[in-house]
Design an enzyme around this catalytic site. Sequence first.
Site, PDB file in Angstrom:
ATOM      1  N   SER A 146      18.770 -29.237   4.719  1.00 30.53           N
ATOM      2  CA  SER A 146      18.183 -30.793   4.471  1.00 30.53           C
ATOM      3  C   SER A 146      17.603 -31.709   4.181  1.00 30.53           C
ATOM      4  O   SER A 146      16.510 -31.119   3.847  1.00 30.53           O
ATOM      5  CB  SER A 146      18.421 -30.590   6.050  1.00 30.53           C
ATOM      6  OG  SER A 146      18.569 -31.745   6.662  1.00 30.53           O
ATOM      7  N   TYR A 162      12.673 -27.320  12.515  1.00 26.97           N
ATOM      8  CA  TYR A 162      13.513 -27.635  11.468  1.00 26.97           C
ATOM      9  C   TYR A 162      13.476 -28.035  10.312  1.00 26.97           C
ATOM     10  O   TYR A 162      13.584 -27.569   8.965  1.00 26.97           O
ATOM     11  CB  TYR A 162      15.027 -28.324  12.457  1.00 26.97           C
ATOM     12  CG  TYR A 162      15.597 -28.826  11.378  1.00 26.97           C
ATOM     13  CD1 TYR A 162      17.013 -27.947  11.087  1.00 26.97           C
ATOM     14  CD2 TYR A 162      16.475 -29.353  10.882  1.00 26.97           C
ATOM     15  CE1 TYR A 162      18.309 -27.886  10.947  1.00 26.97           C
ATOM     16  CE2 TYR A 162      17.040 -29.952  10.292  1.00 26.97           C
ATOM     17  CZ  TYR A 162      18.721 -28.714  10.164  1.00 26.97           C
ATOM     18  OH  TYR A 162      19.192 -28.402   9.493  1.00 26.97           O
TER      19      TYR A 162
HETATM   20  N1  NAP Z   1      25.504 -31.480  10.300  1.00 24.23           N
HETATM   21  C1  NAP Z   1      24.600 -32.350  10.081  1.00 24.23           C
HETATM   22  O1  NAP Z   1      23.855 -33.160  10.422  1.00 24.23           O
HETATM   23  C2  NAP Z   1      23.224 -30.951   9.282  1.00 24.23           C
HETATM   24  C3  NAP Z   1      21.863 -31.564   8.085  1.00 24.23           C
HETATM   25  C4  NAP Z   1      21.819 -30.925   7.581  1.00 24.23           C
HETATM   26  C5  NAP Z   1      21.984 -30.038   6.925  1.00 24.23           C
HETATM   27  N2  NAP Z   1      23.189 -29.632   8.128  1.00 24.23           N
HETATM   28  C6  NAP Z   1      22.722 -27.659   7.741  1.00 24.23           C
HETATM   29  O2  NAP Z   1      23.886 -27.466   7.559  1.00 24.23           O
HETATM   30  C7  NAP Z   1      24.434 -25.578   8.464  1.00 24.23           C
HETATM   31  C8  NAP Z   1      25.364 -25.517   9.324  1.00 24.23           C
HETATM   32  O3  NAP Z   1      24.994 -26.991  10.036  1.00 24.23           O
HETATM   33  P1  NAP Z   1      26.014 -26.982  11.365  1.00 24.23           P
HETATM   34  O4  NAP Z   1      25.990 -28.681  11.718  1.00 24.23           O
HETATM   35  O5  NAP Z   1      27.162 -27.013  10.917  1.00 24.23           O
HETATM   36  O6  NAP Z   1      25.604 -26.934  12.614  1.00 24.23           O
HETATM   37  P2  NAP Z   1      26.410 -25.949  13.734  1.00 24.23           P
HETATM   38  O7  NAP Z   1      27.577 -27.060  14.414  1.00 24.23           O
HETATM   39  O8  NAP Z   1      25.574 -26.301  14.775  1.00 24.23           O
HETATM   40  O9  NAP Z   1      26.473 -24.704  13.418  1.00 24.23           O
HETATM   41  C9  NAP Z   1      25.614 -23.907  13.822  1.00 24.23           C
HETATM   42  C10 NAP Z   1      25.832 -21.948  12.889  1.00 24.23           C
HETATM   43  O10 NAP Z   1      24.687 -21.377  12.489  1.00 24.23           O
HETATM   44  C11 NAP Z   1      25.402 -20.149  13.245  1.00 24.23           C
HETATM   45  N3  NAP Z   1      23.826 -19.357  13.870  1.00 24.23           N
HETATM   46  C12 NAP Z   1      23.173 -19.904  14.294  1.00 24.23           C
HETATM   47  N4  NAP Z   1      22.229 -18.828  14.413  1.00 24.23           N
HETATM   48  C13 NAP Z   1      22.498 -17.524  13.527  1.00 24.23           C
HETATM   49  C14 NAP Z   1      22.724 -16.376  13.517  1.00 24.23           C
HETATM   50  N5  NAP Z   1      21.721 -16.282  13.790  1.00 24.23           N
HETATM   51  N6  NAP Z   1      23.139 -14.987  12.538  1.00 24.23           N
HETATM   52  C15 NAP Z   1      24.432 -15.671  12.861  1.00 24.23           C
HETATM   53  N7  NAP Z   1      24.756 -17.133  12.938  1.00 24.23           N
HETATM   54  C16 NAP Z   1      24.128 -18.405  13.544  1.00 24.23           C
HETATM   55  C17 NAP Z   1      26.254 -20.504  14.916  1.00 24.23           C
HETATM   56  O11 NAP Z   1      26.372 -19.433  15.182  1.00 24.23           O
HETATM   57  P3  NAP Z   1      26.844 -19.519  17.022  1.00 24.23           P
HETATM   58  O12 NAP Z   1      28.280 -20.586  17.385  1.00 24.23           O
HETATM   59  O13 NAP Z   1      26.544 -17.480  17.341  1.00 24.23           O
HETATM   60  O14 NAP Z   1      25.751 -20.412  18.121  1.00 24.23           O
HETATM   61  C18 NAP Z   1      26.768 -21.799  13.914  1.00 24.23           C
HETATM   62  O15 NAP Z   1      27.885 -21.001  13.610  1.00 24.23           O
HETATM   63  C19 NAP Z   1      23.159 -25.461   9.173  1.00 24.23           C
HETATM   64  O16 NAP Z   1      21.952 -24.830   8.238  1.00 24.23           O
HETATM   65  C20 NAP Z   1      22.531 -26.788   8.976  1.00 24.23           C
HETATM   66  O17 NAP Z   1      20.612 -26.383   9.001  1.00 24.23           O
HETATM   67  C21 NAP Z   1      23.609 -29.966   9.255  1.00 24.23           C
END
Ligand code: NAP
Length: 240
Positions: A146, A162
């Site tokens: 990120s 984070y």
């Molecule tokens: N969205 C953004 O704007 C953004 C920006 C920069 C970076 N990112 C990065 O992109 C990635 C995906 O984020 P997202 O936006 O898609 O977030 P999200 O919708 O909150 O999804 C997070 C995912 O991670 C899983 N997870 C959390 N803890 C876990 C564990 N211990 N073992 C296995 N799975 C686990 C969650 O599973 P559960 O459903 O079981 O909780 C969910 O599937 C992350 O690394 C995030 O930091 C996102």
Amino acid sequence: MTESRTSGERVLVTGANRGLGLEFVRQYAERGARVFAGCRNPDGAGFLSTLVAHREDRIEVLELDVTRRDSIDAVVNRIALDGDGSLDLVINNAGTSPRGEEFSNLHAASMTAVLEVNAIAPLIVAQRCHRLLVHSGRPRIVNISSSMGSLAHKESGRHYSYAASKAALNMLTRAAAHDLAPEGMIVVALHPGWVQTDLGGPHAELTASESVNDMLTVIDRLEPAHSSRFLTRDGSEHPW
Ligand SMILES: NC(=O)c1ccc[n+]([C@@H]2O[C@H](COP(=O)([O-])OP(=O)(O)OC[C@H]3O[C@@H](n4cnc5c(N)ncnc54)[C@H](OP(=O)(O)O)[C@@H]3O)[C@@H](O)[C@H]2O)c1
């Protein structure tokens, strides 16, 4: 670009039940990849199950908690028994972001939990997948980082654990990239942009489909020279 390169590739996606992870699964399966979709609770993964119903031949859902060594090893063992037992790509996507974290309410245990999921687990997943990746002709490990992990871009407070976890992930990415370069493995950190997911919120700039589509192009084009870099979804370098 190069759908032919993606077709037939074997890909592991962590956090595959929602957000960016679900979209990675959808788009890789659409492009002909064999996708191993890791998620903590397959029984509760409704959207993923719907996807699998349409692409049963290409997607396999595997129970995966990235913080548990036994869970990771069970997934690795399963992939080893599938097809030629190789793995071309690990998408370390699973991540967590605590809400309302401020200087006054920092709590060591919750900060440690964030570091474990976002920084340490991706490296352990990569380490355990190494024995599968060595059988690939084009092994890559993509750590979804990120811009909030960028020290250069940190111009505001809050988001302590984070931001720190993603900065740590970036450092671990570089270390692993150097160690794995002699084996031809590419390891990068990739910023997806600000995306409409549970984590990014509804006002984010991009849909998950747009972000993942761009990231797939970057991942398709990865060459050894890119390894150890922090990239954006347009393929340019992100400041550390
Ligand atoms: N969205 C953004 O704007 C953004 C920006 C920069 C970076 N990112 C990065 O992109 C990635 C995906 O984020 P997202 O936006 O898609 O977030 P999200 O919708 O909150 O999804 C997070 C995912 O991670 C899983 N997870 C959390 N803890 C876990 C564990 N211990 N073992 C296995 N799975 C686990 C969650 O599973 P559960 O459903 O079981 O909780 C969910 O599937 C992350 O690394 C995030 O930091 C996102």
